[in-house]
Design an enzyme around this catalytic site. Sequence first.
Site, PDB file in Angstrom:
ATOM      1  N   THR A 168       0.797  -1.219   0.000  1.00 11.77           N
ATOM      2  CA  THR A 168       0.000   0.000   0.000  1.00 11.77           C
ATOM      3  C   THR A 168       0.836   1.279   0.000  1.00 11.77           C
ATOM      4  OG1 THR A 168      -0.161  -0.102   2.415  1.00 11.77           O
ATOM      5  CG2 THR A 168      -1.936  -1.120   1.147  1.00 11.77           C
ATOM      6  N   VAL A 180       6.957   0.037   2.594  1.00 11.57           N
ATOM      7  CA  VAL A 180       6.981   0.506   3.978  1.00 11.57           C
ATOM      8  C   VAL A 180       5.649   0.269   4.682  1.00 11.57           C
ATOM      9  CG1 VAL A 180       8.797   2.214   3.591  1.00 11.57           C
ATOM     10  CG2 VAL A 180       6.403   2.879   3.278  1.00 11.57           C
ATOM     11  N   SER A 181       4.605  -0.097   3.920  1.00 18.66           N
ATOM     12  CA  SER A 181       3.326  -0.439   4.530  1.00 18.66           C
ATOM     13  C   SER A 181       2.579  -1.382   3.595  1.00 18.66           C
ATOM     14  CB  SER A 181       2.492   0.823   4.781  1.00 18.66           C
ATOM     15  OG  SER A 181       1.293   0.489   5.465  1.00 18.66           O
ATOM     16  N   SER A 182       1.871  -2.338   4.185  1.00 15.25           N
ATOM     17  CA  SER A 182       1.139  -3.307   3.374  1.00 15.25           C
ATOM     18  C   SER A 182       0.018  -3.925   4.198  1.00 15.25           C
ATOM     19  CB  SER A 182       2.081  -4.414   2.872  1.00 15.25           C
ATOM     20  OG  SER A 182       2.554  -5.193   3.955  1.00 15.25           O
TER      21      SER A 182
END
Length: 414
Positions: free
Chosen positions: A70, A79-81
């Site tokens: 994401t 860095v985000s998922s």
Amino acid sequence: MSDVHGHHRPPGADGEARAEDLRARLVDDLVAAGSIKTKEVEAAFRAVPRHLFAPEVSLQDAYADDIVRTKQDQHGITVSSVSAPWLQATMLEQAGISPGMRVLEVGSGGYNAALIAELVGPTGAVTTMDIDADVTERAHHCLAAAGYDQVHVVLADAEHGVPEHAPYDRIIVTAGAWDIPPAWTDQLAPDGRIVVPLRMRGLSRTVALTPRDGVLVSLDHQMAGFVPVRGDGAHPERLVPLHDADVGLRFDEQAPELDAAALRAALLSPRVEAWSGVRFGGMEPFDGLLLWLASSLDDYGLLSRARSPTARELVDPVSPIGTPTAVEADSFAYLTLRKVEDGDDTYEFGAYAHGPHAARLAGLVVTQVQAWNRTHRDASPATISVHPATTPAEALPPGRVIAKRHRIVVLSWS
């Protein structure tokens, strides 16, 4: 079809039916694989519409058993998922959440918080936090769209927790943590539980920890990988490149004294190999062996390899992401395997080594493989205990001691 922001539009009636069908298939697969073990976790997965938390991808991809990335940094690193469903199910089963509990999620995406909200029910409370405003804004939007407005979404650094909603019966960390900050234990209920992907000598395990006489002791741990914690709790590894970006050695805690130029030269020298006689089936997990090598080798690092043809020609580790390696100043030996000619999908563990001390280091790795096979392969897994950093050495249990900023982690083998 996507909107102007690149997000897939909400499905119509046909799309909703398709989403329900895909969700049912995903949950059936998770149950069959053993990732989902209890009816409560199964019901939560059947209730929460994952596609509403993954608007960036198609319905098919939203219900695949894989991560949904994401956010990426300027280097293209995730860095985000939204984590893979099998891993979320594993951690929720480890957590043992009951109706009425107060739960803190560290690292937000929205979907996992919705699953937790289903588990705690209307009498419970869920707080999800993240250090990244983009992530919390996205989580807030997705939770509202899916009907989970009751979840508290907080923008804050994980190192400090969220004291205003404490104490928590469960703290579930969905980012890779190098340490356990004091805030997490301070905000945990006396009989609570922390489920955290904890990094130990570079290896990550999602560990269910419960307090016992001032110490956190593992109830269970499973192999897992997560995007690292950012902010005050971040702890970068040291990387020693051995061949450009193709091959490198990673060190998590204090690294041994190294001669990087000598190690690079060693990699290009002929390799030495040694074989253990320890065999395993192709589908048999061996994460316990990796953890044993991390606890039994003194001068230790992880060998990482890119997926390029050049890297494959240079090294052949059991895992390209990170393979336990015995390291000296100018030599190294790492765990490998080979197919057994007379075996049906059967392999043998061994070691490949480079440098002036290659033969001795290869023998050291093989000796530890054989020790694991004799004593620990079919025994209980390691116990992971987390002690205050001020604990004197004589008060620690026997095992591999890993000193961190706030804690001392001990890997013990019965």
